[in-house]
Design a protein around this motif. Structure first.
Motif, PDB file in Angstrom:
ATOM      1  N   SER A   1       0.806  -1.215   0.000  1.00  0.00           N
ATOM      2  CA  SER A   1       0.000   0.000   0.000  1.00  0.00           C
ATOM      3  C   SER A   1       0.843   1.270   0.000  1.00  0.00           C
ATOM      4  CB  SER A   1      -0.943   0.003   1.204  1.00  0.00           C
ATOM      5  OG  SER A   1      -0.201  -0.012   2.412  1.00  0.00           O
TER       6      SER A   1
ATOM      7  N   THR B   1       0.314   1.793  -7.717  1.00  0.00           N
ATOM      8  CA  THR B   1       0.241   0.594  -8.542  1.00  0.00           C
ATOM      9  C   THR B   1      -0.386   0.928  -9.879  1.00  0.00           C
ATOM     10  OG1 THR B   1       0.009  -0.797  -6.575  1.00  0.00           O
ATOM     11  CG2 THR B   1      -0.606  -1.769  -8.691  1.00  0.00           C
TER      12      THR B   1
ATOM     13  N   ARG C   1      -0.754   5.359  -3.780  1.00  0.00           N
ATOM     14  CA  ARG C   1      -0.543   4.684  -2.503  1.00  0.00           C
ATOM     15  C   ARG C   1      -1.556   5.188  -1.490  1.00  0.00           C
ATOM     16  NH1 ARG C   1       5.259   7.026  -0.371  1.00  0.00           N
ATOM     17  NH2 ARG C   1       4.577   9.143   0.093  1.00  0.00           N
ATOM     18  N   SER C   2      -1.815   4.355  -0.483  1.00  0.00           N
ATOM     19  CA  SER C   2      -2.904   4.641   0.454  1.00  0.00           C
ATOM     20  C   SER C   2      -2.738   5.986   1.142  1.00  0.00           C
ATOM     21  CB  SER C   2      -2.994   3.524   1.483  1.00  0.00           C
ATOM     22  OG  SER C   2      -3.374   2.318   0.868  1.00  0.00           O
TER      23      SER C   2
ATOM     24  N   GLY D   1      -5.560   6.847  -2.157  1.00  0.00           N
ATOM     25  CA  GLY D   1      -6.029   5.892  -3.147  1.00  0.00           C
ATOM     26  C   GLY D   1      -6.644   6.552  -4.364  1.00  0.00           C
TER      27      GLY D   1
ATOM     28  N   THR E   1      -7.184   7.627  -8.213  1.00  0.00           N
ATOM     29  CA  THR E   1      -7.045   6.845  -9.432  1.00  0.00           C
ATOM     30  C   THR E   1      -6.975   7.748 -10.659  1.00  0.00           C
ATOM     31  OG1 THR E   1      -9.453   6.594  -9.571  1.00  0.00           O
ATOM     32  CG2 THR E   1      -8.225   4.795  -8.540  1.00  0.00           C
TER      33      THR E   1
ATOM     34  N   ARG F   1      -8.156  -0.908  -4.296  1.00  0.00           N
ATOM     35  CA  ARG F   1      -7.085  -1.502  -3.504  1.00  0.00           C
ATOM     36  C   ARG F   1      -7.662  -2.229  -2.290  1.00  0.00           C
ATOM     37  NH1 ARG F   1      -1.739  -0.369  -3.066  1.00  0.00           N
ATOM     38  NH2 ARG F   1      -1.788   1.501  -4.353  1.00  0.00           N
TER      39      ARG F   1
ATOM     40  N   ASN G   1      -5.983  -3.411   0.902  1.00  0.00           N
ATOM     41  CA  ASN G   1      -4.711  -3.414   1.637  1.00  0.00           C
ATOM     42  C   ASN G   1      -4.546  -4.639   2.537  1.00  0.00           C
ATOM     43  OD1 ASN G   1      -3.906  -0.978   0.517  1.00  0.00           O
ATOM     44  ND2 ASN G   1      -4.853   0.234   2.131  1.00  0.00           N
TER      45      ASN G   1
ATOM     46  N   VAL H   1      -4.385  -5.286  -5.548  1.00  0.00           N
ATOM     47  CA  VAL H   1      -5.052  -4.231  -6.303  1.00  0.00           C
ATOM     48  C   VAL H   1      -5.867  -4.896  -7.410  1.00  0.00           C
ATOM     49  CG1 VAL H   1      -4.683  -2.356  -7.937  1.00  0.00           C
ATOM     50  CG2 VAL H   1      -3.405  -2.401  -5.805  1.00  0.00           C
TER      51      VAL H   1
END
Length: 126
Positions: A29, A33, A52-53, A57, A59, A73, A75, A80
């Motif tokens: 996380s 990704t 990343r968290s 998150g 997009t 995601r 975690n 993912v």
């Protein structure tokens, strides 16, 4: 250590598939990704990415898949997902996932990514 993409298969036009990208490390996380794809005879291209968290998150998606594909995601499972709806024959490709720690505005730059897995094949029949 490479990521493992899975969930590909054969689907008809208009159908759906959900791909998964699993990481063998618990700090997955902490990385952005990305999902990429490579169609036969074509170069690999960016599909979408999830931040990343710690960045919430967020997009982002390529225009060709925007509104049809969704990245999420999990975690707890260091995974993912790429949910693909309304699939088209032109979505046929090998799909790959990879990670990066580059600044988020540059997360569509493929050469910034590492830990590429073997990919999973998606075939959309017309």
């Amino acid at each position: 250590v490479q990521l493992q993409a899975s969930g590909g298969g054969l689907v008809q036009t208009g159908g759906s598939l959900r791909l998964s990208c699993a990481a063998p490390w618990p700090t997955f996380s902490n990385f952005h990704t990305g999902w990429f794809r490579q169609a036969p005879g074509k170069e690999r291209e960016f599909v979408g990415a999830i931040s990343r968290s710690a960045y919430g998150g967020n997009t982002r998606y390529a225009d060709s898949v925007k509104g049809r594909f969704t990245i999420s995601r999990d975690n707890a499972k260091s995974t993912v997902h790429l949910q693909m709806n309304s699939l088209k024959p032109e979505d046929t490709a090998i799909y790959y996932c990879a990670v990066t720690q580059i600044l988020w505005p540059y997360a569509d730059e493929m050469d910034r990514y590492t830990n590429w897995g073997q990919g999973t094949l998606v075939t959309v029949s017309s």
